[in-house]
Write a protein that holds these residues in place. Structure first.
Motif, short mmCIF file in Angstrom:
data_model
loop_
_atom_site.label_atom_id
_atom_site.label_comp_id
_atom_site.label_asym_id
_atom_site.label_seq_id
_atom_site.Cartn_x
_atom_site.Cartn_y
_atom_site.Cartn_z
N ALA A 1 2.55 1.90 -3.34
CA ALA A 1 1.59 2.38 -4.35
C ALA A 1 1.26 3.85 -4.15
O ALA A 1 0.94 4.56 -5.12
CB ALA A 1 0.32 1.53 -4.28
N SER A 2 1.33 4.35 -2.91
CA SER A 2 0.87 5.73 -2.67
C SER A 2 1.99 6.73 -2.47
O SER A 2 1.76 7.94 -2.47
CB SER A 2 -0.07 5.75 -1.45
N GLU A 3 3.23 6.27 -2.32
CA GLU A 3 4.34 7.18 -2.03
C GLU A 3 4.64 8.06 -3.24
O GLU A 3 4.78 7.56 -4.35
CB GLU A 3 5.58 6.37 -1.62
N THR A 4 4.79 9.37 -3.01
CA THR A 4 5.05 10.30 -4.13
C THR A 4 6.50 10.80 -4.16
O THR A 4 6.92 11.38 -5.16
CB THR A 4 4.11 11.53 -4.04
N ASP B 1 5.93 10.53 2.14
CA ASP B 1 4.57 10.40 2.68
C ASP B 1 4.45 9.25 3.68
O ASP B 1 3.53 9.24 4.49
CB ASP B 1 3.58 10.12 1.54
N SER B 2 5.37 8.27 3.58
CA SER B 2 5.20 7.02 4.34
C SER B 2 5.90 7.09 5.70
O SER B 2 6.92 6.45 5.91
CB SER B 2 5.74 5.84 3.54
N ARG C 1 0.83 -1.21 0.00
CA ARG C 1 0.00 0.00 0.00
C ARG C 1 0.87 1.26 0.00
O ARG C 1 0.58 2.22 -0.72
CB ARG C 1 -0.93 0.01 1.22
#
Lengths: 291, 202
Positions: free
Chosen positions: A36-39, A246-247, A33
């Motif tokens: 997949a979401s880290e920018t 972000d993580s 997850r």
């Protein structure tokens, strides 16, 4: 159901080694997850290295992390289980020592004043063994958590007062995550204890930090706080390893207990990205290992 | 963002060429240091027979197995799992490590603080970040434990590893005042205001 302490000893040994080598599936999914979401590009690289490490540990049958941690055992005894309590405690300790010696694990446990290392992963009061009871008749469950010091050194307790309200709790969690920075090996699971006495509050935070990802606090107010704080800590931009991104956390987990009318305690305990745990369930059919 | 392959001992000039966000691969000797052996060295005046001048010191206490000394395991220890620990606990040792022992590169995880950054700037040094908690991977970069000093402090002895393609490591603090940790902390402090506002606290 009668349980032979030797069965417990073997399980306690096996659990320590298993926990150090194989990450639970919920944490692996958690990585999926985050990837997949880290920018952030740096953070993407850091996460990729962490995922590679999980694969290398499994393919080389090696430990995920060199820190064998403080060994913790959580035992839940079904009401139909017959076992001598003292023999149970001794068996767990012996299993923990055997894991350390037979596998050549680094003993990360020393006497707090002399700093002497007995090379057994054990010492006065260690491993902590928590005993609880359940309704399941023919079942004894042992959970093993090797708690690394990077995350354990980042533990905090604040005895806030009622006038400070829930705001004190939120502020404390945010500032603990900031204070921890990259020291806790983020992405972390941020465990938050709310209520209880000082010791219970800290223990709630630890239980929250080691709860499986995807589980929610049984108390709806706690669950609401989890959602709010999970978003908040990731907005800080600390990122994996404290290098930005972000993580910052897989999740914030909250556990709640009632407290005194004059008290508003909050505790934080973190779990690193190598959020290791393993469990054994002993039934009349034998021992089943899982997470 | 350059990549550097370094085989210690390195010169001050080589270290000053490193800039944050560069990457480094280490070859050859790498020394493992730790809380207990640095307390012994700097607080208790114990000496080491190792010459660390120009070398890289990594914050670690590995999992090892005692074996008969051989060509493969000259120190009588086989590495099982070698990984990197949290550097921040050992912040106050960075300066003496550099000024008294001549260490040029500190390898660790989680970063160091302002006093270390100043020591890197003054004396010429850099902090190379390992991705913490990835010890299984790191172990594949360790060829052997060549030597060990302060064996009585095991696992917190001073270890001399021989490494091959150790990295890539990220230059996270350099000798020019650059620190990725300080940058991230400063940004996070600003974002804290927004986060508190969203939580209804401002």
């Amino acid at each position: 159901m009668k349980v032979d302490p030797r069965q417990v000893e073997d399980a306690a040994r096996e659990l320590y080694v298993r926990a150090l080598k194989v990450l639970p599936p919920d944490i692996k999914e958690g990585f999926g997850r985050l990837v997949a979401s880290e920018t952030d590009a740096t953070a993407q690289g850091v996460l990729a290295t962490m995922v590679t490490n999980i694969r290398v540990a499994e393919s080389t049958d090696n430990l995920l992390c060199q820190d064998t941690g403080i060994p913790i055992y959580n035992v839940v005894i079904g009401r139909g289980v017959e076992i001598d309590g003292v023999a149970l405690m001794d068996a767990i300790r012996r299993g923990c020592e055997r894991a350390t010696r037979e596998h050549s694990l680094r003993s990360s446990v020393v006497h707090p004043i002399t700093r002497k290392n007995e090379h057994t992963s054990c010492g006065p009061g260690v491993p902590p063994i928590h005993i609880d009871f359940s309704d399941e008749a023919d079942q004894l469950r042992i959970e093993m958590v090797p708690k690394g010091s990077g995350s354990e050194n980042n533990s905090w307790l604040r005895m806030a007062v009622p006038a400070e309200g829930i705001g004190a709790i939120k502020l404390f969690v945010v500032d603990c995550v900031l204070e921890a920075g990259g020291k806790t090996c983020p992405p972390t699971i941020v465990g938050v204890g709310v209520g209880g006495t000082s010791d219970l509050c800290m223990s709630l935070a630890k239980r929250a930090a080691t709860r499986p990802l995807g589980s929610a606090c049984a108390d709806p107010e706690g669950a609401k706080l989890e959602r709010e704080l999970s978003a908040a800590v990731n907005d800080l931009g600390v990122g994996p390893q404290g290098l930005g991104g972000d993580s910052t956390a897989f999740a914030v987990h909250v556990e709640i207990a009632a407290t005194h009318i004059t008290m508003n305690p909050v505790a934080v305990n973190m779990q690193c990205h190598s959020a290791r745990r393993a469990s054994a369930t002993i039934t009349p059919q034998g021992v089943a290992y899982g997470f | 963002m350059a990549h550097h392959v370094l085989t210690p001992p390195v010169t001050e000039e080589q270290v000053r060429a490193l800039r944050v966000n560069d990457t480094v691969t280490l070859e050859g000797p790498l020394y493992g240091i730790r809380d207990a052996n640095q307390i012994a060295l700097f607080d208790r005046g114990r000496a080491t027979r190792f010459d660390l001048a120009g070398h890289a010191a990594m914050h670690t206490a590995p999992n090892v197995r005692k074996v008969a000394p051989s060509a493969e395991h000259p120190a009588g220890y086989a590495p099982i799992c070698v990984g990197t620990t949290t550097s921040a606990r050992m912040e106050r040792f960075t300066r003496p490590l550099m000024s008294q022992m001549g260490v040029r590169l500190v390898v660790g995880k989680g970063g160091l603080g302002a006093a270390s950054l100043e020591a890197f700037r003054e004396i010429g040094g850099a902090y190379l970040a390992v991705i913490g908690g990835t010890a299984a991977l790191e172990t594949t970069w360790v060829e052997a434990i060549e030597d060990v000093d302060m064996d009585d402090l095991n696992p917190e002895s001073i270890w001399k590893f021989r490494v091959k393609h150790f990295g890539p490591l990220l230059v996270a603090m350099d000798s020019h005042g650059g620190s990725l940790y300080a940058d991230v902390a400063a940004r996070a402090k600003t974002r804290r205001e927004l986060v508190l506002f969203r939580l209804g606290l401002k």
